[in-house]
Design an enzyme around this catalytic site. Sequence first.
Site, PDB file in Angstrom:
ATOM      1  N   ARG A  60      49.281  26.452 -19.319  1.00 33.70           N
ATOM      2  CA  ARG A  60      48.929  25.621 -20.474  1.00 33.70           C
ATOM      3  C   ARG A  60      48.764  26.467 -21.733  1.00 33.70           C
ATOM      4  O   ARG A  60      48.957  25.986 -22.841  1.00 33.70           O
ATOM      5  CB  ARG A  60      47.604  24.881 -20.218  1.00 33.70           C
ATOM      6  CG  ARG A  60      47.743  23.735 -19.282  1.00 33.70           C
ATOM      7  CD  ARG A  60      46.442  22.972 -19.068  1.00 33.70           C
ATOM      8  NE  ARG A  60      46.586  22.122 -17.894  1.00 33.70           N
ATOM      9  CZ  ARG A  60      47.215  20.962 -17.886  1.00 33.70           C
ATOM     10  NH1 ARG A  60      47.713  20.488 -19.001  1.00 33.70           N
ATOM     11  NH2 ARG A  60      47.332  20.258 -16.784  1.00 33.70           N
ATOM     12  N   ASP A 131      54.718  15.280 -23.226  1.00 32.36           N
ATOM     13  CA  ASP A 131      53.444  14.808 -22.695  1.00 32.36           C
ATOM     14  C   ASP A 131      53.444  14.708 -21.169  1.00 32.36           C
ATOM     15  O   ASP A 131      52.793  13.829 -20.605  1.00 32.36           O
ATOM     16  CB  ASP A 131      53.177  13.421 -23.331  1.00 32.36           C
ATOM     17  CG  ASP A 131      51.806  12.857 -22.974  1.00 32.36           C
ATOM     18  OD1 ASP A 131      50.909  13.649 -22.731  1.00 32.36           O
ATOM     19  OD2 ASP A 131      51.656  11.624 -22.930  1.00 32.36           O
ATOM     20  N   CYS A 186      39.744  15.984 -42.814  1.00 32.30           N
ATOM     21  CA  CYS A 186      38.830  14.902 -42.415  1.00 32.30           C
ATOM     22  C   CYS A 186      37.546  14.932 -43.253  1.00 32.30           C
ATOM     23  O   CYS A 186      36.894  13.902 -43.428  1.00 32.30           O
ATOM     24  CB  CYS A 186      38.467  15.030 -40.940  1.00 32.30           C
ATOM     25  SG  CYS A 186      39.847  14.645 -39.839  1.00 32.30           S
ATOM     26  N   CYS A 189      34.065  12.616 -43.238  1.00 30.13           N
ATOM     27  CA  CYS A 189      34.333  11.293 -42.655  1.00 30.13           C
ATOM     28  C   CYS A 189      34.005  11.294 -41.157  1.00 30.13           C
ATOM     29  O   CYS A 189      34.394  12.205 -40.431  1.00 30.13           O
ATOM     30  CB  CYS A 189      35.800  10.921 -42.867  1.00 30.13           C
ATOM     31  SG  CYS A 189      36.268   9.357 -42.091  1.00 30.13           S
ATOM     32  N   CYS A 196      33.832   4.415 -32.131  1.00 22.36           N
ATOM     33  CA  CYS A 196      34.118   4.481 -30.690  1.00 22.36           C
ATOM     34  C   CYS A 196      33.005   3.811 -29.884  1.00 22.36           C
ATOM     35  O   CYS A 196      31.867   4.299 -29.869  1.00 22.36           O
ATOM     36  CB  CYS A 196      34.285   5.940 -30.246  1.00 22.36           C
ATOM     37  SG  CYS A 196      34.637   6.064 -28.471  1.00 22.36           S
ATOM     38  N   CYS A 212      36.546   7.796 -22.479  1.00 25.42           N
ATOM     39  CA  CYS A 212      37.500   7.136 -23.378  1.00 25.42           C
ATOM     40  C   CYS A 212      38.020   5.836 -22.748  1.00 25.42           C
ATOM     41  O   CYS A 212      38.282   5.786 -21.549  1.00 25.42           O
ATOM     42  CB  CYS A 212      38.658   8.107 -23.642  1.00 25.42           C
ATOM     43  SG  CYS A 212      39.913   7.465 -24.748  1.00 25.42           S
ATOM     44  N   SER A 214      40.889   4.569 -23.004  1.00 27.34           N
ATOM     45  CA  SER A 214      42.224   4.839 -22.439  1.00 27.34           C
ATOM     46  C   SER A 214      42.106   5.402 -21.023  1.00 27.34           C
ATOM     47  O   SER A 214      42.899   5.073 -20.134  1.00 27.34           O
ATOM     48  CB  SER A 214      42.993   5.828 -23.317  1.00 27.34           C
ATOM     49  OG  SER A 214      43.350   5.213 -24.526  1.00 27.34           O
ATOM     50  N   ASP A 240      43.257   1.962 -29.488  1.00 20.52           N
ATOM     51  CA  ASP A 240      43.649   2.516 -30.798  1.00 20.52           C
ATOM     52  C   ASP A 240      42.494   2.520 -31.797  1.00 20.52           C
ATOM     53  O   ASP A 240      42.710   2.755 -32.985  1.00 20.52           O
ATOM     54  CB  ASP A 240      44.794   1.687 -31.407  1.00 20.52           C
ATOM     55  CG  ASP A 240      46.142   1.956 -30.765  1.00 20.52           C
ATOM     56  OD1 ASP A 240      46.337   3.070 -30.253  1.00 20.52           O
ATOM     57  OD2 ASP A 240      46.998   1.057 -30.779  1.00 20.52           O
ATOM     58  N   CYS A 246      40.925   5.165 -38.957  1.00 21.55           N
ATOM     59  CA  CYS A 246      41.159   6.421 -39.679  1.00 21.55           C
ATOM     60  C   CYS A 246      41.792   6.150 -41.056  1.00 21.55           C
ATOM     61  O   CYS A 246      42.862   5.552 -41.142  1.00 21.55           O
ATOM     62  CB  CYS A 246      42.083   7.326 -38.864  1.00 21.55           C
ATOM     63  SG  CYS A 246      42.522   8.856 -39.731  1.00 21.55           S
TER      64      CYS A 246
END
Length: 307
Positions: A60, A131, A186, A189, A196, A212, A214, A240, A246
């Site tokens: 990785r 991915d 960012c 912010c 979340c 998460c 997902s 999402d 965002c």
Amino acid sequence: MKLQQTYSKLIKQEAYRLGFESCGISKAVFLEEEASNLESWLKKGHQGEMHYLENYFDKRLDPRLLVDNAKSVISLSFNYFPEEQQQNNSYKLAKYAYGEDYHHILKSKLKELTSFIQNQIGEVNGRAFVDSAPVMERAWAQKSGLGWRGKNSLLIQKNKGSFFFLAELILDLELEYDTPFKTNHCGSCTKCIDACPTNAILPNNTVNGSQCISYFTIELKNELPASVKGKFEDWMFGCDICQDVCPWNRFSTPHSEEKLNPHPDLLAMNKQDWEEITEEIFKKVFQKSAVKRTKFLGLKRNISFLK
């Protein structure tokens, strides 16, 4: 050096012709900074049941262990922001899953790009990644100058946002390298952190994967825990929320890849349709979709959990 510049320019031109939105190139080296971050993340158990993330630790972090004599990592982004979205009275899918499975779409484009490189430059060896292998894609994208990593850990591009896939080509070819993206735009912010519902986004630009939405709706194969009941905000596959809030995603523009367009029936379905979905309709609507990963029973489990 002149030759490396020429090769890099050629590769980028072809990448844009194939529909990629951005293309950056970095030197294939060991990702020193990522090593301690990844080790710490795994030790804290943020991978949850995703035990495959514990495998190939060295690979990785070092592309030279994935491709013999690797010299360059080409990072590419591909827009998937849809022109039309699901209706309000519907259980929700992450936008990336509206159309055909992106792994197949991008792998095909990377194959074309590799053939182009071999035809134009000569004998070049390498591997394409979408991915699906031990590659730290966001780290390489930032190193290649594509963007910065937001507080939700996703790569964000100025004037483009974050609704895009990342892909890589690792080659044994020396090229001209781009400057890493250093500035984090960012600022103060915290919209993604605040929005979340499962508190998965941590204050250090990382995500506790095991919290998460997902992860729960796609990766977790066991029963969904009672502790998160009522927190999914109608997301039945992926999520999402952190991207939708965002501010940089106000710059998102619709993609132009026909294969990413949703099945005509998908956008018309409301909550009742989803609750009554049959295996036959599931196979029809998601024939070539990444949603097949969760299987019909997995999607039914998620929908039941939302009711």
